[in-house]
Motif scaffolding. Structure first.
Motif, PDB file in Angstrom:
ATOM      1  N   VAL A 224       0.859  -1.182   0.000  1.00 45.07           N
ATOM      2  CA  VAL A 224       0.000   0.000   0.000  1.00 45.07           C
ATOM      3  C   VAL A 224       0.892   1.228   0.000  1.00 45.07           C
ATOM      4  N   ILE A 225       0.644   2.142  -0.946  1.00 40.56           N
ATOM      5  CA  ILE A 225       1.435   3.373  -0.970  1.00 40.56           C
ATOM      6  C   ILE A 225       0.521   4.592  -0.864  1.00 40.56           C
ATOM      7  N   ASN A 226       1.058   5.634  -0.277  1.00 36.09           N
ATOM      8  CA  ASN A 226       0.342   6.900  -0.155  1.00 36.09           C
ATOM      9  C   ASN A 226       1.371   8.016  -0.263  1.00 36.09           C
ATOM     10  N   PHE A 227       1.115   8.987  -1.119  1.00 39.00           N
ATOM     11  CA  PHE A 227       2.070  10.050  -1.416  1.00 39.00           C
ATOM     12  C   PHE A 227       3.433   9.458  -1.804  1.00 39.00           C
ATOM     13  N   GLY A 228       3.389   8.345  -2.559  1.00 40.76           N
ATOM     14  CA  GLY A 228       4.603   7.733  -3.086  1.00 40.76           C
ATOM     15  C   GLY A 228       5.378   6.868  -2.122  1.00 40.76           C
ATOM     16  N   LYS A 229       4.921   6.792  -0.862  1.00 40.55           N
ATOM     17  CA  LYS A 229       5.673   6.054   0.164  1.00 40.55           C
ATOM     18  C   LYS A 229       4.888   4.841   0.641  1.00 40.55           C
ATOM     19  N   GLU A 230       5.615   3.752   0.884  1.00 39.11           N
ATOM     20  CA  GLU A 230       4.967   2.554   1.424  1.00 39.11           C
ATOM     21  C   GLU A 230       4.454   2.827   2.835  1.00 39.11           C
ATOM     22  N   ILE A 231       3.174   2.503   3.068  1.00 38.77           N
ATOM     23  CA  ILE A 231       2.624   2.637   4.419  1.00 38.77           C
ATOM     24  C   ILE A 231       2.258   1.277   5.008  1.00 38.77           C
ATOM     25  N   GLN A 240      -5.504  -5.374   5.124  1.00 36.89           N
ATOM     26  CA  GLN A 240      -6.901  -4.944   5.247  1.00 36.89           C
ATOM     27  C   GLN A 240      -7.209  -4.382   6.631  1.00 36.89           C
ATOM     28  N   ASN A 241      -6.506  -4.887   7.638  1.00 38.71           N
ATOM     29  CA  ASN A 241      -6.782  -4.477   9.014  1.00 38.71           C
ATOM     30  C   ASN A 241      -5.729  -3.532   9.588  1.00 38.71           C
ATOM     31  N   ASP A 242      -4.798  -3.093   8.752  1.00 37.97           N
ATOM     32  CA  ASP A 242      -3.742  -2.191   9.210  1.00 37.97           C
ATOM     33  C   ASP A 242      -4.331  -0.786   9.414  1.00 37.97           C
ATOM     34  N   PRO A 243      -4.239  -0.220  10.627  1.00 41.48           N
ATOM     35  CA  PRO A 243      -4.798   1.115  10.896  1.00 41.48           C
ATOM     36  C   PRO A 243      -4.258   2.194   9.953  1.00 41.48           C
ATOM     37  N   ARG A 244      -3.006   2.054   9.512  1.00 39.26           N
ATOM     38  CA  ARG A 244      -2.415   3.050   8.602  1.00 39.26           C
ATOM     39  C   ARG A 244      -3.120   3.040   7.245  1.00 39.26           C
ATOM     40  N   VAL A 245      -3.532   1.860   6.822  1.00 38.27           N
ATOM     41  CA  VAL A 245      -4.243   1.732   5.547  1.00 38.27           C
ATOM     42  C   VAL A 245      -5.643   2.312   5.676  1.00 38.27           C
ATOM     43  N   ILE A 246      -6.302   1.992   6.757  1.00 35.21           N
ATOM     44  CA  ILE A 246      -7.657   2.506   6.989  1.00 35.21           C
ATOM     45  C   ILE A 246      -7.640   4.031   7.044  1.00 35.21           C
ATOM     46  N   GLU A 247      -6.631   4.581   7.707  1.00 31.52           N
ATOM     47  CA  GLU A 247      -6.511   6.041   7.807  1.00 31.52           C
ATOM     48  C   GLU A 247      -6.266   6.679   6.438  1.00 31.52           C
ATOM     49  N   ALA A 248      -5.438   6.042   5.631  1.00 33.84           N
ATOM     50  CA  ALA A 248      -5.114   6.602   4.311  1.00 33.84           C
ATOM     51  C   ALA A 248      -6.343   6.656   3.413  1.00 33.84           C
ATOM     52  N   TYR A 249      -7.231   5.664   3.571  1.00 32.85           N
ATOM     53  CA  TYR A 249      -8.405   5.596   2.696  1.00 32.85           C
ATOM     54  C   TYR A 249      -9.583   6.416   3.206  1.00 32.85           C
ATOM     55  N   ILE A 250      -9.810   6.407   4.520  1.00 28.91           N
ATOM     56  CA  ILE A 250     -11.025   7.071   5.015  1.00 28.91           C
ATOM     57  C   ILE A 250     -10.720   8.245   5.941  1.00 28.91           C
ATOM     58  N   GLY A 251      -9.432   8.490   6.242  1.00 31.23           N
ATOM     59  CA  GLY A 251      -9.065   9.621   7.106  1.00 31.23           C
ATOM     60  C   GLY A 251      -9.149   9.242   8.568  1.00 31.23           C
ATOM     61  N   SER A 252      -8.506  10.014   9.389  1.00 28.86           N
ATOM     62  CA  SER A 252      -8.495   9.746  10.838  1.00 28.86           C
ATOM     63  C   SER A 252      -9.502  10.643  11.537  1.00 28.86           C
TER      64      SER A 252
END
Length: 259
Positions: A224-231, A240-252
């Motif tokens: 999973v990448i966000n702003f070009g960086k692996e998260i 699927q259950n990684d909080p960093r991924v959930i935050e990147a997709y739906i915001g914190s």
């Protein structure tokens, strides 16, 4: 061969802006490897670096152990790295069979003058080419459409022709940029099975896809990448259950409070 593709610490910049930030990804033969992330995360830029459209400023890209960083796209394709695009790119006035044949000719060693004089080598190569085309049309259930112009086909069948054309060149790494884009549910199910069968041929597959149900059911491993960086990186259940991924997709919650 342990890995068919090794992306090591690759970075790409545009006018000082970071598009890809120190990414490391390794794809095994026969593995279905998903690349996901929000829009603008740098996914297609990564694919463009692998296929030679862009040259990264930092890092190396190896195919079957050979450094292909910055190599010309047609040379990378000839080595066995083939791709499809988010927006389907076919010869719309040419038939299904002719489009697939065009993919085979990527790997052909025949010269232009062989075709003029119809040398024995040319005839042998053409026979092998048509056999390959017939096999691929059967594999993709396109035989009944062999003579139809691809521009007249449904979007789902056009996608299959594009993938068949890539496979005609006998790749060992197939790169798919949003293969399910524009497909209906039944077409997506059919495509999922096709991709699974391709991986069983020991072909490594890297795919960008926004259909998360398809990604989670199909892929073996995900970055999973966000702003070009692996998260995040790992098997689908972990990602699927990684909080960093959930935050990147739906915001914190903090993002919501800021609003």
């Amino acid at each position: 061969m342990k890995y068919v593709l090794e992306i090591d610490n690759v970075s790409k910049f545009f006018h000082g802006l970071v598009a890809i930030d120190d990414l490391t990804i390794k794809v095994k033969p026969g593995q279905i490897y998903g690349i996901i992330g929000p829009n603008g995360a740098g996914k297609t830029t990564l694919f463009n670096c692998v296929t030679g459209i862009y040259t990264p400023e930092q890092g190396t890209i190896k195919y079957k152990g050979e450094d292909i960083t910055g190599m010309q796209p047609h040379k990378i394709a000839q080595k066995g790295v083939l791709r499809t695009f988010q927006n389907i790119r076919l010869f719309s006035d040419m038939s299904v069979a002719e489009n697939i044949m065009a993919g085979y000719h990527t790997k052909s060693k025949q010269k232009w003058y062989h075709a003029i004089f119809h040398t024995p080598a040319y005839k042998k190569d053409e026979k092998a080419a048509w056999k390959k085309v017939e096999e691929l049309m059967e594999f993709f259930n396109l035989t009944h459409l062999a003579t139809n112009p691809t521009g007249d086909l449904s979007y789902g069948n056009q996608r299959k022709v594009e993938m068949a054309r890539a496979l005609a060149a006998n790749p060992e790494l197939l790169i798919l940029d949003e293969p399910a884009a524009g497909l209906n549910e039944n077409e997506t199910i059919e495509l999922t099975e096709i991709i699974r069968k391709i991986s069983q041929m020991d072909i490594g597959i890297m795919m960008i896809e926004h259909d998360m149900e398809m990604v989670m059911s199909l892929t073996d491993y995900i970055t999973v990448i966000n702003f070009g960086k692996e998260i995040s990186q790992g098997e689908p259940n972990f990602v699927q259950n990684d909080p960093r991924v959930i935050e990147a997709y739906i915001g914190s919650d903090d993002d919501e409070e800021d609003e």
